[in-house]
Design an enzyme around this catalytic site. Sequence first.
Site, PDB file in Angstrom:
ATOM      1  N   CYS A 249     -13.545 132.271 -81.843  1.00  0.00           N
ATOM      2  CA  CYS A 249     -12.532 133.272 -81.004  1.00  0.00           C
ATOM      3  C   CYS A 249     -13.324 134.434 -79.922  1.00  0.00           C
ATOM      4  O   CYS A 249     -13.313 134.813 -80.539  1.00  0.00           O
ATOM      5  CB  CYS A 249     -11.467 133.875 -81.684  1.00  0.00           C
ATOM      6  SG  CYS A 249      -9.855 134.744 -80.915  1.00  0.00           S
TER       7      CYS A 249
ATOM      8  N   CYS B  87      -5.776 137.176 -84.225  1.00  0.00           N
ATOM      9  CA  CYS B  87      -5.449 138.087 -83.196  1.00  0.00           C
ATOM     10  C   CYS B  87      -4.145 137.768 -82.198  1.00  0.00           C
ATOM     11  O   CYS B  87      -4.010 137.857 -81.220  1.00  0.00           O
ATOM     12  CB  CYS B  87      -6.646 137.974 -82.496  1.00  0.00           C
ATOM     13  SG  CYS B  87      -7.291 136.549 -81.146  1.00  0.00           S
TER      14      CYS B  87
ATOM     15  N   CYS C 286      -5.081 131.924 -81.599  1.00  0.00           N
ATOM     16  CA  CYS C 286      -5.497 132.404 -82.641  1.00  0.00           C
ATOM     17  C   CYS C 286      -5.063 132.936 -83.373  1.00  0.00           C
ATOM     18  O   CYS C 286      -4.241 133.847 -83.372  1.00  0.00           O
ATOM     19  CB  CYS C 286      -7.170 133.470 -82.291  1.00  0.00           C
ATOM     20  SG  CYS C 286      -8.133 133.600 -83.502  1.00  0.00           S
TER      21      CYS C 286
ATOM     22  N   CYS D 109     -11.599 138.121 -81.115  1.00  0.00           N
ATOM     23  CA  CYS D 109     -11.668 138.946 -82.596  1.00  0.00           C
ATOM     24  C   CYS D 109     -12.968 137.915 -83.355  1.00  0.00           C
ATOM     25  O   CYS D 109     -12.772 138.336 -84.398  1.00  0.00           O
ATOM     26  CB  CYS D 109     -10.786 138.178 -83.308  1.00  0.00           C
ATOM     27  SG  CYS D 109      -9.644 136.850 -83.915  1.00  0.00           S
TER      28      CYS D 109
ATOM     29  N   CYS E 215     -13.367 120.061 -82.085  1.00  0.00           N
ATOM     30  CA  CYS E 215     -12.838 120.293 -83.547  1.00  0.00           C
ATOM     31  C   CYS E 215     -12.663 121.171 -83.929  1.00  0.00           C
ATOM     32  O   CYS E 215     -13.548 121.824 -84.590  1.00  0.00           O
ATOM     33  CB  CYS E 215     -14.195 118.993 -84.077  1.00  0.00           C
ATOM     34  SG  CYS E 215     -13.298 118.813 -86.223  1.00  0.00           S
TER      35      CYS E 215
END
Length: 120
Positions: free
Chosen positions: A84, A41, A38, A87, A108
Amino acid sequence: MEYDKLTPEEEAVIIGKATERPFSGEYNNFFNDGTYICKRCHAPLFQSEHKFNAHCGWPAFDREIPGSVIRIPDPDGCRTEIVCSRCQAHLGHVFIGEGFTPTQQRHCVNSISLKFIPSK
């Protein structure tokens, strides 16, 4: 929890749930070995061995790292957003049953939501 500072373009996608232009992302045609994390985070999200070329204009993965992604039905009822799990950064959408891979899943993902960590 502290998050990385985002550029306005990153913030528009990751926080504002915008979508980067198709075929414009850094990882669209990128197939090195490693882990995608991510951008906000640094949570591990996807492994390179699950990335495939769906010819859709965005990086595509046929599965996520278990527990790394939350699926949220879009209000329109047509798509499922993925964020995510650490976060809640907007990643993109998941599509089921398209026949691209044996898992029948296509995550995607916006390149701008990711950071790539190469295998050692």
